[in-house]
Write an enzyme that holds these catalytic residues in place. Structure first.
Site, PDB file in Angstrom:
ATOM      1  NE  ARG B  25      -3.931  -1.605   2.558  1.00 29.58           N
ATOM      2  CZ  ARG B  25      -4.196  -1.839   3.831  1.00 29.58           C
ATOM      3  NH1 ARG B  25      -3.851  -0.974   4.766  1.00 29.58           N
ATOM      4  NH2 ARG B  25      -4.839  -2.924   4.182  1.00 29.58           N
ATOM      5  NE  ARG B  29      -6.756   4.844   3.662  1.00 28.51           N
ATOM      6  CZ  ARG B  29      -7.424   4.122   4.556  1.00 28.51           C
ATOM      7  NH1 ARG B  29      -8.408   4.651   5.240  1.00 28.51           N
ATOM      8  NH2 ARG B  29      -7.105   2.855   4.775  1.00 28.51           N
ATOM      9  NE  ARG B  38     -10.323   7.674  -1.601  1.00 35.03           N
ATOM     10  CZ  ARG B  38     -11.647   7.814  -1.574  1.00 35.03           C
ATOM     11  NH1 ARG B  38     -12.237   8.732  -2.308  1.00 35.03           N
ATOM     12  NH2 ARG B  38     -12.390   7.022  -0.820  1.00 35.03           N
ATOM     13  CG  ASP B  74      -9.229  -2.516  -3.532  1.00 36.15           C
ATOM     14  OD1 ASP B  74      -8.706  -1.948  -2.559  1.00 36.15           O
ATOM     15  OD2 ASP B  74     -10.052  -3.448  -3.402  1.00 36.15           O
ATOM     16  CE1 TYR B 151     -12.804  -7.061   1.639  1.00 35.87           C
ATOM     17  CE2 TYR B 151     -11.008  -8.479   0.919  1.00 35.87           C
ATOM     18  CZ  TYR B 151     -11.453  -7.355   1.597  1.00 35.87           C
ATOM     19  OH  TYR B 151     -10.551  -6.545   2.218  1.00 35.87           O
TER      20      TYR B 151
END
Lengths: 342, 342
Positions: B25, B29, B38, B74, B151
């Site tokens: 990652r 963020r 974003r 993702d 998921y």
């Protein structure tokens, strides 16, 4: 040999007639009898009211027939007695309303005297023992110092434990004082339960499995060991240590001098027995989710677990984690009966 | 030896000039440059827009200087292409709007053709490679079949994975078809990335660490192995397998024929090297939370991690999990520079 002896004898690796069985969180939400009481009271009120706590503790014994009773309480009971307000929000678990944010918060924490600050714990145990009529052993328990400290800093459940880890890595003075106070509290809390008549106690360092190996050794293990060492000077009741995610630290956990290691379901029980089974007894470790299967699959998974340890002493059947709320009671009964008939 | 070669050579256990470093990652963020983009777009729009995905992928290379780029995407991109609507809610992670509930839902799932259904993935990789001017390798990735299936059934993040486990234990027909379809999808998705020019690919079976050993062997491992076996027939780019909570299953993971095992921070790296380091390369495994410490403590923890593996080849420095959102960029730079100077 009375059934009452099975648990403690297995914990001491003495000969037993069969494998004893109980379940973490065996008194709780998966039982309709518990929900009937729960709907009328706050969760912490149940923990603080001996008549209710003892009644709830009896429910799984009466309905399912475990070999031991565990007193209905919560690992956050001593945290509340230290001065942190705890409530349980529906579907969100515990909420700590004034979590620790700095050194002064830790200085302000009280080290509770169990007789004065949590007298309901010993009273619940005594009432529960009366209800059991001395036919089954009663287990006491506490959160371990690190897990309690983590709750107190995170303020509730946590995904990444970033706050406690930040404190560990950045503020040794605050962390050390917090651990000193939680350790003292845990020793007093467990010893008060033992004096009230528990046959065994279990220490839940549930969250310590999120630590890197070196950090476990440095930040959690020493306090587990101190609690157990101090208890061993006061009493000879066996002590169990539970950590969720213990696969990497099993050998180190043995050094705490715990009598029993309660292991999570991700560890292979046969492998765990090979690694540490000569030195300690083992408890566990079926995946709680196995209880969502059919009764036949529950029986099969239970037998697979039993066969991994084999028919020696030094083994207590349990789940690898607390039972989940929506599990069918009939499957729990299948599991318990399968152990009893093994 | 060009820096571009370090990563792949280390993955193949060939001699390298120094330990290569990248971070799971790494584009995300914790970087203000990412947040600036974003705030104008939905998360999945970023994944679906090659210009944006390539720009974001470049950010950590420019600002911090990793040794490899990983394409911004993702693990749920192929899930969406299979027919499940995915959105990202603020602070709540991914939400799958039409999760799998029965056999017919699985029958209705599409096996996407990457060129037609996810063309932006290959386009992003090509654009990113142009920006990198062939100076650094590009990594591709995919969720593994079991984690994608989890998921799709859980509908998002999960605490106890009760729905996927219930399905596994109760409905073999539905589970088998779902795994067949996710496996096919993952192979196609990874091979399309390789054809677009990635030097390596990583398979994330992030959640498979929640399985009991026997259940991992039965329900997740065979599909990891199938994906890797099929890729190996198509290409010689190295394949990395990541599982969070891999300590109990490391030896079994080797049998997937992955070139590199990417290990979580709870495993001791030295211990992992002793257990499997002769057979595979290792990647990892500093606790992401170490990056909350002071720059000095970050340097020290990085050196401790490096020293656990030592100065042999067959090692790629990384975190034990994806980097967290609120980590200071200057600490990431300290970590990366420490690896580069080792």
């Amino acid at each position: 040999m009375s059934t009452k002896d099975f648990l403690v004898r297995a914990a001491r690796k003495e000969p037993v007639d069969r494998v004893p069985v109980w379940i973490m969180r065996q008194a709780g939400r998966y039982m309709k009898e518990y929900m009937a009481i729960r709907k009328n009271y706050e969760f912490m009120t149940l923990c603080r009211t001996p008549e209710l706590a003892a009644e709830i503790s009896m429910q799984p014994i009466d309905v399912i027939g475990m070999d031991a009773g565990i007193i209905f309480s919560d690992i956050l009971v001593p945290v509340e007695a230290m001065g942190i307000k705890v409530t349980f929000e529906k579907d969100h678990g515990p909420k700590l309303h004034n979590p620790i944010t700095n050194y002064d918060d830790v200085v302000a924490l009280k080290i509770p005297e169990p007789d004065v600050d949590m007298p309901f714990v010993a009273e619940s145990i005594k009432l529960f023992r009366e209800k059991l009529d001395d036919k089954l052993p009663v287990l006491g328990f506490s959160g371990a110092p690190w897990t309690l400290a983590a709750y107190m800093i995170e303020g509730g459940g946590s995904r990444n434990y970033t706050k406690i880890k930040s404190l560990m890595f950045n503020d040794k003075k605050t962390f050390d004082l917090l651990m000193e106070k939680t350790t003292e509290t845990v020793v007093k809390h467990l010893y008060a339960q033992i004096k009230a008549g528990t046959s065994m106690v279990q220490i839940f360092d549930t969250w310590a499995g999120c630590l890197a190996y070196d950090d476990y050794v440095k930040y959690a293990f020493p306090y587990e060991k101190e609690v157990i060492t101090r208890l061993k000077k006061l009493t000879d009741v066996p002590v169990t240590l539970y950590i969720n995610g213990c696969g990497n630290i099993l050998e180190k956990m043995v050094e705490t001098q715990a009598d029993v290691l309660s292991i999570d379901w991700m560890v292979d029980l046969k492998d765990a027995k090979n690694r540490v089974g000569k030195k300690v007894a083992l408890q566990g470790n079926m995946d709680p989710c196995c209880l969502y299967g059919s009764p036949e699959s529950v029986k099969q998974k239970t037998l697979e677990t039993l066969n991994k340890f084999g028919k020696e002493t030094g083994y207590i059947f349990n789940l690898g984690h607390g039972i989940l709320p929506d599990i069918p009671v009939e499957n729990v009964k299948v599991m318990v009966d399968t152990v009893k008939n093994f």
